[in-house]
Design an enzyme around this catalytic site. Structure first.
Site, PDB file in Angstrom:
ATOM      1  N   PRO A 210       0.847  -1.213   0.197  1.00  0.00           N
ATOM      2  CA  PRO A 210       0.168   0.096   0.017  1.00  0.00           C
ATOM      3  C   PRO A 210       0.887   1.221  -0.089  1.00  0.00           C
ATOM      4  O   PRO A 210       2.046   1.197   0.578  1.00  0.00           O
ATOM      5  CB  PRO A 210      -0.762  -0.084   1.314  1.00  0.00           C
ATOM      6  CG  PRO A 210      -0.753  -1.376   1.700  1.00  0.00           C
ATOM      7  CD  PRO A 210       0.665  -1.904   1.130  1.00  0.00           C
ATOM      8  N   THR A 212       2.331   2.780  -2.619  1.00  0.00           N
ATOM      9  CA  THR A 212       3.567   2.997  -3.084  1.00  0.00           C
ATOM     10  C   THR A 212       3.351   3.705  -4.512  1.00  0.00           C
ATOM     11  O   THR A 212       4.345   3.710  -5.333  1.00  0.00           O
ATOM     12  CB  THR A 212       4.403   1.616  -3.605  1.00  0.00           C
ATOM     13  OG1 THR A 212       3.231   0.483  -3.924  1.00  0.00           O
ATOM     14  CG2 THR A 212       4.843   0.934  -2.298  1.00  0.00           C
ATOM     15  N   GLY A 213       2.303   3.974  -4.855  1.00  0.00           N
ATOM     16  CA  GLY A 213       1.817   4.798  -5.918  1.00  0.00           C
ATOM     17  C   GLY A 213       1.298   4.146  -7.040  1.00  0.00           C
ATOM     18  O   GLY A 213       1.288   4.424  -8.216  1.00  0.00           O
ATOM     19  N   GLU A 431      17.774   3.170  27.031  1.00  0.00           N
ATOM     20  CA  GLU A 431      18.323   3.484  25.675  1.00  0.00           C
ATOM     21  C   GLU A 431      19.807   3.605  25.465  1.00  0.00           C
ATOM     22  O   GLU A 431      20.180   3.193  24.485  1.00  0.00           O
ATOM     23  CB  GLU A 431      17.587   4.778  25.372  1.00  0.00           C
ATOM     24  CG  GLU A 431      16.124   5.125  25.458  1.00  0.00           C
ATOM     25  CD  GLU A 431      15.597   4.154  24.514  1.00  0.00           C
ATOM     26  OE1 GLU A 431      16.064   3.703  23.495  1.00  0.00           O
ATOM     27  OE2 GLU A 431      14.523   3.648  24.780  1.00  0.00           O
TER      28      GLU A 431
HETATM   29  P1  ADP Z   1      -1.352   2.929  -3.640  1.00  0.00           P
HETATM   30  O1  ADP Z   1      -0.340   2.227  -4.086  1.00  0.00           O
HETATM   31  O2  ADP Z   1      -1.924   2.322  -2.470  1.00  0.00           O
HETATM   32  O3  ADP Z   1      -2.532   3.046  -4.687  1.00  0.00           O
HETATM   33  P2  ADP Z   1      -1.433   5.548  -4.053  1.00  0.00           P
HETATM   34  O4  ADP Z   1      -1.189   5.648  -5.501  1.00  0.00           O
HETATM   35  O5  ADP Z   1      -2.860   6.140  -3.837  1.00  0.00           O
HETATM   36  O6  ADP Z   1      -0.873   4.220  -3.361  1.00  0.00           O
HETATM   37  O7  ADP Z   1      -0.240   6.709  -3.341  1.00  0.00           O
HETATM   38  C1  ADP Z   1      -0.828   7.550  -2.263  1.00  0.00           C
HETATM   39  C2  ADP Z   1      -0.073   9.002  -2.392  1.00  0.00           C
HETATM   40  O8  ADP Z   1       1.193   8.770  -1.849  1.00  0.00           O
HETATM   41  C3  ADP Z   1       0.086   9.525  -3.533  1.00  0.00           C
HETATM   42  O9  ADP Z   1      -1.104  10.223  -3.912  1.00  0.00           O
HETATM   43  C4  ADP Z   1       1.194  10.190  -3.669  1.00  0.00           C
HETATM   44  O10 ADP Z   1       1.130  11.445  -2.996  1.00  0.00           O
HETATM   45  C5  ADP Z   1       2.198   9.592  -2.835  1.00  0.00           C
HETATM   46  N1  ADP Z   1       3.060   8.743  -3.837  1.00  0.00           N
HETATM   47  C6  ADP Z   1       3.114   7.281  -3.665  1.00  0.00           C
HETATM   48  N2  ADP Z   1       4.030   6.768  -4.384  1.00  0.00           N
HETATM   49  C7  ADP Z   1       4.682   7.932  -5.003  1.00  0.00           C
HETATM   50  C8  ADP Z   1       5.648   7.931  -5.970  1.00  0.00           C
HETATM   51  N3  ADP Z   1       6.322   7.000  -6.441  1.00  0.00           N
HETATM   52  N4  ADP Z   1       6.091   9.140  -6.471  1.00  0.00           N
HETATM   53  C9  ADP Z   1       5.307  10.381  -5.835  1.00  0.00           C
HETATM   54  N5  ADP Z   1       4.413  10.281  -4.803  1.00  0.00           N
HETATM   55  C10 ADP Z   1       3.911   9.043  -4.502  1.00  0.00           C
HETATM   56 ZN    ZN Z   2      14.193  -0.781  24.047  1.00  0.00          ZN
END
Ligand code: ADP
Ligand code: ZN
Ligand code: MG
Length: 618
Positions: A210, A212-213, A431
């Protein structure tokens, strides 16, 4: 990205209209008919008026006489008779119209209309409105005949870069971008591929953890490909009525075929694409029908027409194998957690939107945020900006970003949590115990920060270790060292106070997990060697694993885990005993300062005489 949508009036609006109409009817119609402002007069007056030819109409109702005078706007009167036999003659003589009871003077047709027809009409109208509302809610576009839009797919259609997102907005993930670019290219110049005899993949599946874009990539494809782009989420197929999901799938593909070349994107496809189980009697018929329809549709259309199907999921293991076979989603595009370079780029992409001070070192932030997803990195930038606003600054600084990493990892600072001085002392030793054990072993990541400020996550303090460069492999030695480091906190407590606390629960959990994984998944035990005793169920979500060995083996594994953690503990204890004076010195220092940097820590550790055994320790 915008969808044309009629503003929906709430149901209550229609109720209100109906209510107002009823009230109006009540006020306007009913009073004018029944309450005609009747004057009551005595019989003598009535007779006088008859004689004077002032009376126009007379109605008899039993003993009561209703009559009107001859004014332009006649007045109504009421009187009571005393059984006057000569009355009729008198009335005749005076030339009055008279008759017996027209009940109240209401027109009988009107009265029937009001009492019977009107309510029926009102209820019918209300019923109509209600149905329309319901239909709208249940998924039709609502426009036109509500019954026709039943079972239509509600895919959003994006045309030609209306999302405003392009590959430029997606940082890292170069492989995924490359594979997707090829698909976009095919839609633009199919003849290039056909000449050589290549067939474009029908579908591509974006898989990865989840955040990762994946969704972002699909939107970027919509922005890059100048063809219609249908986007729908798997959960939107799930409907109240059986068969509706399947009909939505049918409709979606019908639309896509009409608009070809185009791209269809199904987000979170695992909602409908779950493995069908063997037992035919299992409950979820609806989902199975939807999946079957999807499979059929994917077979049914001709890829050369230029319909490409994209889908995204973070549970590839739970997908039905039929979906994954060649000819359907035959291209799998991994969208993994970003590496160091990727993280740095993602930070930069999102930092474009905020004002930064000049000396921000993205590389350092990216290194500290090891393991973070794109979504988390985006969140960090935003947290940093919020912190800058909170502190009335116009720019985001390096310190803001560092703090926001900690916020994302460990939660917010809990400023008002009061620890007793005894507790703070224990946490300080705990720590420093971690930090010392880490620093005294070779092959463990350098300590960068130690703090005893409590966090909302429940941590009373923590030690941050940041690798100097990206790590992809971990050696057995590094893993054992890590277990020792994790036990270091508890060791210090035991060594100094000769009592132990609950503060180590998280350390214990992590150490146990590591030790178990070394034996069951990494093949790092002499006894079992390279035998997989556990398999990961889903590498992307939490990484739960399931045991795949006999109960006897399982109990042996348990014993070995206990041994491994114990060995780490003994090693840590020995290291701390050997450097007890440093432990005291550092813990006191941390107790005073609350937060110390890795540099401060190292300076104190190697200050004054550097005993031979520290340098060659381990
Ligand atoms: P999923 O893989 O869960 O569908 P999303 O595409 O919804 O994830 O990513 C959520 C948000 O995280 C995006 O709207 C963006 O702002 C940010 N994000 C995630 N991956 C990237 C990436 N590779 N480059 C830029 N922004 C990213
Ligand atoms: Zn500890
Ligand atoms: Mg998503």
């Amino acid at each position: 990205m915008k969808q044309v949508q009629k503003p929906k009036k709430p149901l209550i609006f229609y109720y209100l209209i109906a209510f107002i109409v009823l009230i109006l009817l009540n006020f306007l119609l009913v009073p004018s008919l029944s309450n005609r402002n009747i004057h009551e007069v005595d019989y003598g007056t009535f007779l006088d008026m008859v004689e004077a030819k002032q009376v126009s109409t007379v109605e008899l109702d039993g003993d009561t006489i209703y009559f009107t005078d001859k004014e332009e706007k006649p007045n109504y009167y009421e009187t009571t008779t005393f059984d006057d036999p000569g009355l009729v003659d008198r009335l005749d003589e005076a030339g009055c119209k008279f008759g017996r009871v027209a009940q109240q003077a209401m027109n009988p047709i009107l009265s029937i209309l009001l009492s019977w027809v009107l309510p029926v009409v009102i209820f019918w109208g209300l019923g109509q409105l209600l149905t329309k509302q319901l239909m709208k809610k249940m998924g039709g576009g609502g426009a036109g005949n509500p019954f026709m839009s039943f079972g239509k797919s509600n895919a959003k259609v994006y045309v030609q870069s209306t999302t405003g997102i392009t590959f430029h907005d997606v940082a890292g993930e170069d492989e995924a971008k490359e594979l997707l670019t090829e698909i976009v290219d095919f839609l633009h110049t199919p003849q290039k591929y056909q000449e050589i005899g290549a067939v474009c993949p029908k579908g591509a599946l974006l898989v990865g953890p989840p955040g990762t874009g994946k969704t972002l990539l699909a939107k970027a494809v919509a922005g890059e490909a100048h063809v219609p782009f249908f986007s729908i989420s798997g959960s939107e197929f799930v409907e109240m009525f059986v068969g509706m999901g399947a009909s939505k799938v049918r409709d979606l593909f019908k639309q896509a075929n009409e608009k070809a070349p185009c791209i269809v994107f199904i987000d979170e496809i695992d909602t409908i694409g779950k493995k069908r189980d063997g037992q035919g009697f299992s409950g979820n018929d609806e989902r199975e029908q939807t999946l079957n329809q999807l499979l059929t549709e994917m077979d049914g259309f001709d890829a050369s027409k230029g319909v490409v199907i994209l889908a995204a999921t973070n549970r590839p293991d739970s997908l039905d194998p039929a979906l994954l076979r060649p000819g359907r989603f035959d291209r799998r595009i991994p969208v993994e957690l970003p590496d160091l370079k990727g993280r740095e780029e993602i930070l930069k992409v999102h930092a474009r939107k905020v004002k930064l001070s000049d000396n921000v070192d993205f590389n350092a932030i990216a290194r500290a945020a090891s393991g973070a997803s794109g979504a988390e990195l985006a969140n960090m930038i935003n947290e940093a900006a919020l912190r800058a606003v909170r502190e009335n600054r116009k720019f985001v600084t390096q310190a803001d970003l560092e703090e926001s990493i900690e916020t994302v990892i460990a939660g917010y600072q809990k400023k008002n949590q009061v620890l007793s001085s005894k507790e703070r002392l224990i946490v300080s030793y705990h720590e420093i115990g971690h930090a010392l054990v880490a620093a005294l072993q070779t092959n463990s990541a350098p300590v960068t920060k130690i703090t005893i400020i409590p966090r909302t996550s429940g941590a009373l303090g923590y030690t941050m270790q940041v690798e100097e460069e990206e790590r992809n492999l971990m050696s057995q030695e590094e893993l054992t060292n890590k277990i020792a480091t994790l036990t270091g906190g508890r060791c210090a407590e035991k060594l100094i106070f000769n009592s132990i606390t609950t503060g180590a629960s998280n350390d214990i959990e992590q150490a146990t997990k590591l030790a178990r994984a070394m034996i069951t998944r990494f093949g790092m035990s002499e006894k079992f060697g390279m035998v997989a005793l556990e398999t990961q169920v889903n590498p992307y979500l939490g990484g739960d694993s399931s045991l795949s060995c006999s109960p006897e083996t399982a109990s042996q594994i348990d014993e070995m885990v206990v041994e491994a953690v114990k060995a780490g503990y003994d090693k840590a204890m020995q290291l701390l005993k050997d450097h007890q004076s440093k432990l005291h010195e550092l813990a006191k220092y941390l107790y005073e300062k609350e937060t110390i940097t890795g540099d401060e820590f190292m300076q104190i550790l190697y200050r004054k005489e550097i005993p031979e055994d520290i340098v060659n320790a381990e």
